[in-house]
Design a protein around this motif. Structure first.
Motif, PDB file in Angstrom:
ATOM      1  N   VAL A   1      31.256 -45.422 138.138  1.00 60.48           N
ATOM      2  CA  VAL A   1      32.150 -44.924 137.075  1.00 60.48           C
ATOM      3  C   VAL A   1      31.446 -45.119 135.735  1.00 60.48           C
ATOM      4  N   PRO A   2      31.290 -44.061 134.969  1.00 59.84           N
ATOM      5  CA  PRO A   2      30.538 -44.204 133.717  1.00 59.84           C
ATOM      6  C   PRO A   2      31.309 -45.039 132.691  1.00 59.84           C
ATOM      7  N   ARG A   3      30.567 -45.568 131.751  1.00 58.35           N
ATOM      8  CA  ARG A   3      31.201 -46.280 130.645  1.00 58.35           C
ATOM      9  C   ARG A   3      31.893 -45.287 129.713  1.00 58.35           C
ATOM     10  N   ALA A   4      32.761 -45.832 128.925  1.00 58.26           N
ATOM     11  CA  ALA A   4      33.407 -44.991 127.906  1.00 58.26           C
ATOM     12  C   ALA A   4      32.366 -44.528 126.887  1.00 58.26           C
ATOM     13  N   CYS A   5      32.717 -43.459 126.156  1.00 58.78           N
ATOM     14  CA  CYS A   5      31.763 -42.855 125.223  1.00 58.78           C
ATOM     15  C   CYS A   5      31.975 -43.352 123.798  1.00 58.78           C
ATOM     16  N   CYS A   6      30.887 -43.466 123.113  1.00 59.13           N
ATOM     17  CA  CYS A   6      30.936 -43.858 121.697  1.00 59.13           C
ATOM     18  C   CYS A   6      31.072 -42.586 120.868  1.00 59.13           C
ATOM     19  N   VAL A   7      32.240 -42.386 120.270  1.00 53.37           N
ATOM     20  CA  VAL A   7      32.515 -41.123 119.578  1.00 53.37           C
ATOM     21  C   VAL A   7      33.181 -41.400 118.238  1.00 53.37           C
ATOM     22  N   PRO A   8      33.209 -40.403 117.343  1.00 49.85           N
ATOM     23  CA  PRO A   8      33.943 -40.583 116.077  1.00 49.85           C
ATOM     24  C   PRO A   8      35.438 -40.733 116.337  1.00 49.85           C
ATOM     25  N   THR A   9      36.059 -41.706 115.700  1.00 52.65           N
ATOM     26  CA  THR A   9      37.500 -41.885 115.833  1.00 52.65           C
ATOM     27  C   THR A   9      38.244 -41.438 114.573  1.00 52.65           C
ATOM     28  N   SER A  10      37.545 -41.318 113.494  1.00 56.90           N
ATOM     29  CA  SER A  10      38.150 -40.716 112.305  1.00 56.90           C
ATOM     30  C   SER A  10      37.057 -40.011 111.503  1.00 56.90           C
ATOM     31  N   LEU A  11      37.457 -38.885 110.930  1.00 59.22           N
ATOM     32  CA  LEU A  11      36.517 -38.057 110.164  1.00 59.22           C
ATOM     33  C   LEU A  11      37.139 -37.708 108.823  1.00 59.22           C
ATOM     34  N   SER A  12      36.311 -37.412 107.880  1.00 59.32           N
ATOM     35  CA  SER A  12      36.819 -37.016 106.567  1.00 59.32           C
ATOM     36  C   SER A  12      36.150 -35.719 106.108  1.00 59.32           C
ATOM     37  N   PRO A  13      36.788 -35.026 105.172  1.00 58.84           N
ATOM     38  CA  PRO A  13      36.238 -33.739 104.725  1.00 58.84           C
ATOM     39  C   PRO A  13      35.224 -33.922 103.604  1.00 58.84           C
ATOM     40  N   ILE A  14      34.502 -32.869 103.346  1.00 58.36           N
ATOM     41  CA  ILE A  14      33.686 -32.808 102.133  1.00 58.36           C
ATOM     42  C   ILE A  14      34.004 -31.513 101.406  1.00 58.36           C
ATOM     43  N   ALA A  15      33.816 -31.528 100.116  1.00 57.76           N
ATOM     44  CA  ALA A  15      34.001 -30.325  99.315  1.00 57.76           C
ATOM     45  C   ALA A  15      32.644 -29.667  99.107  1.00 57.76           C
TER      46      ALA A  15
END
Lengths: 136, 267
Positions: free
Chosen positions: A97-111
């Motif tokens: 069973v693979p390990r969980a993935c390291c992913v973005p949990t929150s993102l923000s915008p840019i102008a």
């Protein structure tokens, strides 16, 4: 010339110390991937991707990226979902069973201030362009 | 305009476009794949294709100041009279600027000027929430002595028999004009008016009428009340681009947060 750094024969070995690897070289990325899941710096320069001709500002921005391992037991600060906790537990007893993935949990915008296809100036807020935090 | 972030132990995380040492793991994607990825991102940015602007396109200072203010770069603001239009931006994630079409119709005897804007480039799926018509008051043009009243009408063309009065404004002594040399008069337009005005034609027209408020008042210097709607003889493109009438639209494309929410995170 410090003998404390030398190998068994008393000779200085420079293989790990002397070569400075910069800017996300494959070797560095490999080392980072073995560390715990966390956010890492990534600067996107629009000139590098040829977008500087139509993007007025910014010239680039810090996007970041997520990299690292989600190892058992997951620490509280790993921003892990409950499913990721369960998956990591199962991985610890069953390597298939693979390990969980390291992913973005929150993102923000840019102008972005740019010129459109009609040479008119536009200021627009683009969502999900910057990684604020990573998690498992 | 670079956004802040962590600095790495090496070089701020800058990734060079090509790897420092050749390696199969660092091979560049084939051009077709790179083009596909770029097209995908451009479409997410609301663009059909990568813009290819002509060189030296003038950028209105107002848009630059809006960007600087949004980025909290207050020390870089160029216009000392700049005021952040919170009421326009609170729901908008896109701001577009338009210069008037360049053809000016006027009758000096009636102090009437007609200007029009081509806004057909606004995408169909973008909802225009409001707009601003910005006119520069400077010391370079003259309205004549005494206070004047500016009447702004919506008008499809110069000979429109039924122009619709939008706003009337008294142009009195302009302290900003004296101190800063110029000042922008901004007239707000709501979404309903905009829809009604261009009626799907993509063209928006305004009639500007200037009348002396009190023709007997000769006490004030005329140089303090000026409105820039036409180009001076011999004026260069760059300076004219910074002075000519500007229409600014505030809209939302259905994706993401409004510009007013600086740095807001999504999970």
């Amino acid at each position: 010339g410090n003998s404390n750094w030398g190998d068994d024969k008393g000779e200085v070995s420079w293989s790990d110390r002397g070569r400075v690897k910069r800017n996300g070289s494959p070797a560095k990325l490999k080392r980072l991937s073995r560390g715990r899941c966390r956010r890492h710096p990534l600067h996107v320069d629009f000139r590098d991707v040829g977008w500087h001709k139509w993007i007025i500002a910014p010239s680039g921005y810090d996007a970041f990226f997520c990299l690292g391992e989600c190892r058992y037991p997951l620490a509280d600060h790993m921003n892990a979902s409950s499913h990721a906790v369960v998956q990591t537990m199962v991985n610890s007893v069953n390597g298939a069973v693979p390990r969980a993935c390291c992913v973005p949990t929150s993102l923000s915008p840019i102008a972005l201030l740019y010129l459109d296809n009609h040479d008119r100036v536009v200021l627009k807020n683009y969502q999900d362009m910057v990684v604020e935090s990573c998690g498992c | 305009g670079r956004q802040g972030g962590e600095s790495s132990e090496t070089d701020n995380g800058r990734v060079p476009p090509t790897p420092s040492s050749p390696s199969p793991a660092a091979a560049l994607p084939d051009p077709g794949l790179a083009q596909t990825i770029q097209s995908l991102l451009l479409s997410r940015l609301g663009l059909q294709s990568q813009p290819n602007p002509r060189p030296d396109v003038p950028v209105p200072e107002y848009l630059l100041d809006l960007y600087r203010f949004h980025q909290q770069q207050y020390h870089l603001l160029e216009d000392p009279t700049f005021s952040f239009p919170s009421h326009h931006i609170q729901q908008a994630n896109t701001i577009r600027s338009f210069h008037h079409s360049g053809k000016l119709e006027s009758k000096t005897t009636r102090n009437l000027v007609h200007i029009s804007f081509n806004i057909s480039s606004i995408p169909q799926d973008e909802t225009v929430l409001s707009a601003e018509l910005r006119l520069l008051r400077s010391q370079a043009a003259s309205l004549g002595p005494g206070p004047h009243r500016l009447n702004l009408y919506l008008s499809k063309h110069y000979e429109d028999p039924e122009p619709m009065l939008l706003e009337t404004r008294l142009l009195t002594s302009c302290l900003h004009c004296i101190k800063a040399g110029s000042f922008w008069e901004a007239f707000s337009l709501n979404a309903d008016l905009l829809r009604k005005a261009h009626g799907g034609t993509g063209s928006l027209g305004f009639l500007l009428e200037v009348r002396p408020e009190n023709s007997d008042n000769q006490s004030e210097q005329h140089q303090e009340r000026h409105l820039r709607v036409s180009r001076s003889v011999g004026q260069d493109d760059h300076s004219w681009a910074q002075e000519r009438p500007l229409l600014v639209t505030y809209s939302h494309d259905g994706h993401g947060e409004p510009l007013v929410k600086h740095g807001r995170r999504t999970s």
